[in-house]
Scaffold this motif. Structure first.
Motif, short mmCIF file in Angstrom:
data_model
loop_
_atom_site.label_atom_id
_atom_site.label_comp_id
_atom_site.label_asym_id
_atom_site.label_seq_id
_atom_site.Cartn_x
_atom_site.Cartn_y
_atom_site.Cartn_z
N THR A 45 0.82 -1.21 0.00
CA THR A 45 0.00 0.00 0.00
C THR A 45 0.85 1.26 0.00
OG1 THR A 45 -0.17 -0.03 2.42
CG2 THR A 45 -1.95 -1.10 1.17
N THR A 91 0.38 -6.10 3.91
CA THR A 91 0.16 -4.83 4.58
C THR A 91 -0.15 -5.09 6.05
OG1 THR A 91 -1.17 -2.81 4.58
CG2 THR A 91 -2.27 -4.83 3.89
N PRO A 131 -6.63 1.64 2.30
CA PRO A 131 -5.63 1.44 1.24
C PRO A 131 -5.63 0.02 0.67
CG PRO A 131 -4.68 2.70 3.03
CD PRO A 131 -6.02 2.20 3.51
N ALA A 132 -5.81 -0.97 1.54
CA ALA A 132 -5.84 -2.36 1.07
C ALA A 132 -7.09 -2.62 0.23
CB ALA A 132 -5.80 -3.32 2.26
#
Length: 74
Positions: free
Chosen positions: A11, A34, A41-42
């Motif tokens: 990310t 992550t 973001p993921a």
């Protein structure tokens, strides 16, 4: 057989660049690592790169790394 690649920090700026480059080749299965796989973001990675896997990994947590790198080829 398609090899599976793990990308640490997927990310982030550098990891995201690696992910983008490898994804564009179409040659690999990708596991994006992550600290927070349920974070925004993921989730954005999953929308932008259909077919990738997002997994939890924290560089300060050995057990999370063992799980994240299980069955990884590269």
């Amino acid at each position: 057989m398609t090899k599976t690649v793990a990308i640490i920090g997927a990310t982030g700026l550098q990891g995201g660049g690696v992910l983008n480059s490898l994804y564009d080749t179409g040659k690999y299965k990708i596991r994006a690592l992550t600290r927070n796989p349920s974070g925004e973001p993921a989730k954005l990675l999953l929308m932008k790169y259909p077919g990738i896997e997002v997994a939890a990994a924290d560089l300060d947590d050995t057990e999370s790394l063992r799980k994240a790198f299980k069955d990884i080829d590269i």
